[in-house]
Write a protein that holds these residues in place. Structure first.
Motif, PDB file in Angstrom:
ATOM      1  N   ASP A 337      14.572  19.006  59.592  1.00 14.82           N
ATOM      2  CA  ASP A 337      15.220  19.019  57.891  1.00 14.82           C
ATOM      3  C   ASP A 337      15.185  20.314  57.311  1.00 14.82           C
ATOM      4  OD1 ASP A 337      14.854  16.720  55.875  1.00 14.82           O
ATOM      5  OD2 ASP A 337      12.946  17.856  55.355  1.00 14.82           O
ATOM      6  N   THR A 338      16.200  20.195  56.614  1.00 16.39           N
ATOM      7  CA  THR A 338      16.408  21.479  56.214  1.00 16.39           C
ATOM      8  C   THR A 338      17.322  20.255  54.757  1.00 16.39           C
ATOM      9  OG1 THR A 338      18.623  21.869  56.492  1.00 16.39           O
ATOM     10  CG2 THR A 338      16.866  22.875  57.804  1.00 16.39           C
ATOM     11  N   ASP A 340      20.060  20.700  52.548  1.00 16.85           N
ATOM     12  CA  ASP A 340      21.562  20.128  52.509  1.00 16.85           C
ATOM     13  C   ASP A 340      21.691  19.512  54.231  1.00 16.85           C
ATOM     14  OD1 ASP A 340      21.755  22.397  54.379  1.00 16.85           O
ATOM     15  OD2 ASP A 340      23.269  23.094  52.462  1.00 16.85           O
ATOM     16  N   ALA A 341      20.776  19.496  54.736  1.00 19.29           N
ATOM     17  CA  ALA A 341      21.128  19.421  56.199  1.00 19.29           C
ATOM     18  C   ALA A 341      19.869  18.117  57.979  1.00 19.29           C
ATOM     19  CB  ALA A 341      22.353  19.581  56.991  1.00 19.29           C
ATOM     20  N   LEU A 342      20.030  17.178  57.598  1.00 18.42           N
ATOM     21  CA  LEU A 342      19.167  17.003  58.451  1.00 18.42           C
ATOM     22  C   LEU A 342      19.477  16.692  59.965  1.00 18.42           C
ATOM     23  CD1 LEU A 342      16.808  15.672  59.125  1.00 18.42           C
ATOM     24  CD2 LEU A 342      17.400  13.254  58.287  1.00 18.42           C
TER      25      LEU A 342
END
Lengths: 369, 369
Positions: A337-338, A340-342
């Motif tokens: 889980d970052t 800007d993107a998962l």
């Protein structure tokens, strides 16, 4: 020499070369082009893999480092290794594979220190027992001074199809435990790997080489004379880097030197058991973290455990945004889980993360890769 | 009346009562206490479930609506249904279950329109074919005018253990297709449900009732005279709401009235096949979305499809932050991505999402529930 080799002190004239490259595509979205895996803390130690590589080698080399990295990462490398001077970092104008990167370091060292022995260690590997690692390197340096190309041959812990192998030959006279290398073999199938392990005569090739720079370049000159000459020219006339670099062949050190040198009987290996991983994907990262923490059976968290709510689940969760991550009823899941993107996948499918990056790139979403 | 019953026009004196409550815990993190499922667009239609409930009934009732909701949601309900007047919304001081909520609406309507027939339809259900739904309601209203408590009996599409059932008796004379209700049965096991389906004499109890307010309250008075009296008092003296409400018993309409009334031979059902779901969890939401879109086999997206990168996966992805969501190699996965919380589970384990909310509540993280 013998007391230095056995003790904790640094090794005279020994230089650590750290090739710091590779995108770590299969570790997306944790690893990105602009922030590749060697710049990241992937073990929760508080230090990046590059910094850990430095820390592990510093007792042996003090400040004798040469880091070879791409120009886009030069500043970040300099910040993370601020302890090193400016001339400890070589910035490649473009990626020309490992032979050019490590060969240039060799050419620079050949001029800088005629008695140098260099050890090349990738910036993005993890080693569980640094003390055992250094003991192996000390042995390797001792052997390399005699003119051998020395590899560290990692004792396999399972029949991996993700690594290449070295096939051990006879013991090197005068160096108990050190073996000649019959040949390097490319990544085998799992079945072939299992057969290798059964013989007890194969080790993982971790791409760690210890060698005198002149020996490496002379070996290179045997099979790729123009490349060896170009690297020596750049070392002598650094201002010609941009002119000569783009024409260098893209070739891996294994193919350019190690494999033919093994055929020529010039390679030996120090069998090693210090716990090694190249963290190629989230599956190997999960295995590594479980080993480091001596735990498994529930969800492994790389990051703030307070953010993770796991119900009846196993696998790896990497909470790198500030959100709560709830995982319910999933086995061997991978959740990264970052901001800007998962990514959601499984340990078994961790290799296929590459397809996401390929798709994003094809769609012009390079902001996310 | 017969032309009105057959045609598209509104039904004279027919009122829609919409109980708008329930947290939708198993739809966390999409549904929250402060923003429960009836206020959310769960089908991608651009309208909330409450708004869709309104839209589906408006052709029958024009502006004759009564929405009963909790005080915390009064403002949001008023905004979403701005088309209605202030007196179309009854705000409960606290949750006292469905009998109090619907009974209060009945008591208010009893005073407002002596000829009223009311239909009670939950704010958080989905109906696939609104035209077929309205046809059933028209029939139900016709029967209810004769003094029956009328339910809509949904034809089961599978042996669900998540719903209660009604057991059909004889056909009601003069009303072809309308059947008396022998009994209401609670949620059965899947095996028992399968046996029900095999008889062809069971329907899902969707909690949809059509009845004259006075009939409902008089039935209630038979078994719960104090509750019926209190509700009629509040309707007559609205200023006493806060005084009397807290002492009302928490009881479901099914238990308070429908079950004993069925035993007393006062309940009939209109068998219905308009496609109904109460979206109890993400599994049923996925089923519903696949049915609405007539597709399945890959990942179903509720939200912006451009945000989802699926590789060899099936299931439901709800991208509600602005991040890219990549899913690799997972079957029947459920990923719900909101700005402050992420859920990853499977359709099979969708019921267990409740455990996450319970855990968060226990840990004082009510900011997330």
């Amino acid at each position: 020499m013998s007391s230095a080799a056995a003790g904790p002190s640094a090794l005279e004239d020994f230089w650590a070369v750290i090739p710091a490259g590779g995108a770590g595509t299969r570790l997306w979205p944790l690893s990105r082009r602009t922030s590749p895996k060697f710049l990241r803390d992937l073990t929760g130690s508080g230090r990046s893999l590059l910094q850990e590589t430095h820390d592990r080698l510093a007792p042996l080399v003090e400040d004798r480092f040469l880091v070879v990295t791409g120009r886009p990462h030069r500043a970040a490398v300099g910040e993370q290794l601020a302890v090193l001077g400016e001339d400890a970092i070589i910035a490649e104008p473009s990626a020309r594979d490992s032979m050019a990167a490590i060969g240039l370091a060799a050419a620079v060292l050949e001029r800088r220190d005629p008695d140098a022995v260099m050890g090349s260690f990738a910036a993005d590997h993890v080693i569980a027992d640094p003390e055992a690692f250094r003991a192996c390197v000390r042995t390797a340096v001792r052997v390399a001074r005699e003119g051998w190309l020395v590899t560290l041959g990692i004792e396999p812990t399972f029949a991996s199809s993700a690594f290449g192998y070295v096939n051990l030959g006879e013991e090197l006279p005068g160096h108990p435990g050190v073996a000649s290398v019959r040949e390097f073999v490319e990544k085998p199938s799992t079945e072939v790997a299992a057969a290798y392990l059964a013989t007890g005569r194969y080790r993982w090739n971790a791409g760690m080489f210890v060698v005198r720079p002149t020996v490496l370049l002379d070996l290179l000159a045997t099979w790729h004379p123009e490349l060896a000459a170009a690297l020596r020219t750049i070392a002598a006339e650094p201002e010609r880097l941009d002119e000569l670099w783009p024409d260098l062949p893209k070739i891996a050190l294994d193919h350019a030197v190690a494999e033919p040198a093994a055929d020529a009987g010039r390679v030996v290996t120090v069998p090693s058991t210090f716990g090694w991983d190249d963290i190629g994907d989230f599956d190997s990262l999960a295995t590594l973290l479980d080993a480091l923490r001596e735990e498994s059976g529930s969800v492994t968290v790389l990051g703030d455990e307070a953010l993770v709510r796991a119900v009846d689940s196993t696998g790896l969760v990497v909470p790198r945004s500030e959100r709560v991550v709830a995982v319910v009823g999933l086995e061997d899941v991978v959740v990264v889980d970052t901001p800007d993107a998962l990514l959601v996948t499984t340990r078994a499918r961790a290799q296929d993360v590459k397809a996401v990056v390929t798709g994003l790139t094809a769609d012009g979403r390079t902001d996310l890769t």
